[in-house]
Design an enzyme around this catalytic site. Structure first.
Site, mmCIF file in Angstrom:
data_model
loop_
_atom_site.group_PDB
_atom_site.id
_atom_site.type_symbol
_atom_site.label_atom_id
_atom_site.label_comp_id
_atom_site.label_asym_id
_atom_site.label_seq_id
_atom_site.Cartn_x
_atom_site.Cartn_y
_atom_site.Cartn_z
ATOM 1 N N ASP A 198 0.863 -1.178 0.000
ATOM 2 C CA ASP A 198 0.000 0.000 0.000
ATOM 3 C C ASP A 198 0.901 1.230 0.000
ATOM 4 O O ASP A 198 2.128 1.110 0.005
ATOM 5 C CB ASP A 198 -0.945 0.007 1.202
ATOM 6 C CG ASP A 198 -2.290 0.667 0.849
ATOM 7 O OD1 ASP A 198 -2.274 1.731 0.197
ATOM 8 O OD2 ASP A 198 -3.352 0.119 1.222
ATOM 9 N N GLY A 224 4.410 1.168 -1.761
ATOM 10 C CA GLY A 224 4.426 1.291 -3.212
ATOM 11 C C GLY A 224 3.124 1.816 -3.772
ATOM 12 O O GLY A 224 2.241 2.276 -3.047
ATOM 13 N N ASP A 225 3.018 1.728 -5.094
ATOM 14 C CA ASP A 225 1.873 2.247 -5.837
ATOM 15 C C ASP A 225 1.282 1.103 -6.645
ATOM 16 O O ASP A 225 1.930 0.558 -7.542
ATOM 17 C CB ASP A 225 2.344 3.377 -6.756
ATOM 18 C CG ASP A 225 1.231 3.960 -7.602
ATOM 19 O OD1 ASP A 225 0.082 3.499 -7.501
ATOM 20 O OD2 ASP A 225 1.506 4.894 -8.385
ATOM 21 N N HIS A 244 -13.571 -1.535 -6.602
ATOM 22 C CA HIS A 244 -14.804 -0.729 -6.574
ATOM 23 C C HIS A 244 -14.529 0.747 -6.290
ATOM 24 O O HIS A 244 -15.415 1.587 -6.470
ATOM 25 C CB HIS A 244 -15.813 -1.305 -5.575
ATOM 26 C CG HIS A 244 -15.549 -0.971 -4.132
ATOM 27 N ND1 HIS A 244 -16.519 -1.085 -3.159
ATOM 28 C CD2 HIS A 244 -14.432 -0.530 -3.471
ATOM 29 C CE1 HIS A 244 -16.023 -0.730 -1.985
ATOM 30 N NE2 HIS A 244 -14.765 -0.397 -2.146
#
Length: 339
Positions: A198, A224-225, A244
């Protein structure tokens, strides 16, 4: 009562539902259910602890007692009911504190704007996406993380009962927040190793959560991304309440990032609500209103099975099954499709 009067009363209850949600929000922020966990207390006693006006607090407690959250005794003291106990911090208290917070309250107040324009209400009200807002406001970010952890505890148990993790060696939780879900999975399966990814400011709290669960030695934390790269080679990739949050093009980018990291035997496990109907069963109510929450909040959407099949298919994945749980969240299992 006539049928017409009954319909009118039901509709008024729906219209005035915001009053109950805000009362629950205040109770959660004040931690009233936690304060009532051991013994009944009077409004005066609770007011002294929480710094509230005694008479106003009594009126709040009385209103929530009529809703079955608390119970008032003849001596004027209040006790928590079984329903109220669920509002404690370890229950749904953190979710109530997040859902009723001014930032989300304001976004829901702009629902009409979203319906008329299709634009994100939160961004129109606050001038920033939910992610930017939480990054700039650490308290709001911490509240969101706590709310997600509160939901994850409940969902994790249901997922582990419904889906068999046997056969996996490594599980990666993509966008896994502070690691609450992954900690539960690893606790139940001592042979598993975990990978948590995350944003850097989000995973700062993960080591403490994993250590408290006794699984820190079996889990790597990766700041991280998820749009750029995720840890490669895991046997299962968990995405709980991630896709979602995003419109199709961004959700597809996440799915493709995960697909690139998967080996041929990997499985993607998407934990999401799945819309059904029409006709719409009462059980669809949480998913349908969560869909509106995505519209006014992060800007994403809830999806049907067919929509998930199309989305994941575009990322090179095939949905093999959708496993329901005892919650309104299902496990959407998908495997890589070889080019």
């Amino acid at each position: 009562m006539s049928e017409h009067a009954d319909r009118r009363r039901h509709l008024l209850g729906l219209i005035n539902g915001f009053r109950i949600s805000q009362a629950l929000y205040v109770a959660a922020v004040l931690r009233l259910s936690d304060l009532l966990a051991e013994r009944p207390r009077t409004a005066d006693d609770l007011a002294a602890v929480t710094g509230c006006d005694p008479r106003a607090l009594h009126r709040l407690l009385r209103a929530l007692a009529t809703a079955g959250v608390y119970a008032e005794a003849p001596d004027g003291s209040f006790a928590s009911t079984a329903l109220g106990a669920e509002l404690r911090a370890e229950g749904l208290g953190d979710w109530a504190a997040f859902a009723g917070a001014p930032s989300m309250w304001g976004a829901w107040g702009a629902l009409e704007h979203s319906v008329r324009t299709g634009e994100n209400a939160f961004e129109s009200v606050h001038g920033a996406t939910v992610w930017e807002y939480r990054a700039r406001n650490p308290a709001a970010g911490a509240g969101f993380d706590a709310a997600m952890a509160a939901l994850s505890r409940h969902v994790a148990d249901a997922v582990l009962e419904a889906y068999d993790f046997a056969g996996f060696g490594t599980v990666a939780d993509v966008g896994g927040g502070n690691g609450a879900l992954l900690a539960t999975v690893l606790s139940r399966h001592p042979y598993l190793r975990g990978l948590l990814l995350d944003q850097p400011h989000v995973v700062e709290a993960a080591p403490a959560v994993l250590a408290a669960a006794g699984v820190a030695d079996r889990c790597e934390v990766h700041p991280g991304d998820l749009f750029t790269a995720v840890p490669p080679g895991a046997d299962a990739y968990l995405l709980k309440s991630i896709l979602h949050d995003w419109p199709d093009e961004r959700a597809l980018a996440i799915a493709r990032t995960c697909r690139r990291a998967m080996h041929p035997g990997s499985v993607m496990l998407v934990l999401e609500r799945v819309l059904t109907g029409p006709p719409y069963p009462p059980a669809d109510l949480p998913a349908a209103f969560s869909d509106l929450n995505m519209l006014v909040g992060p800007g994403g959407q809830e999806r049907t099975r067919a929509e998930y099949e199309a989305l994941l298919g575009a990322a090179g994945l095939r949905v093999t099954r959708v496993v329901p749980t005892t919650t309104d969240v299902s496990v959407i299992e998908a495997v890589p499709v070889e080019p």
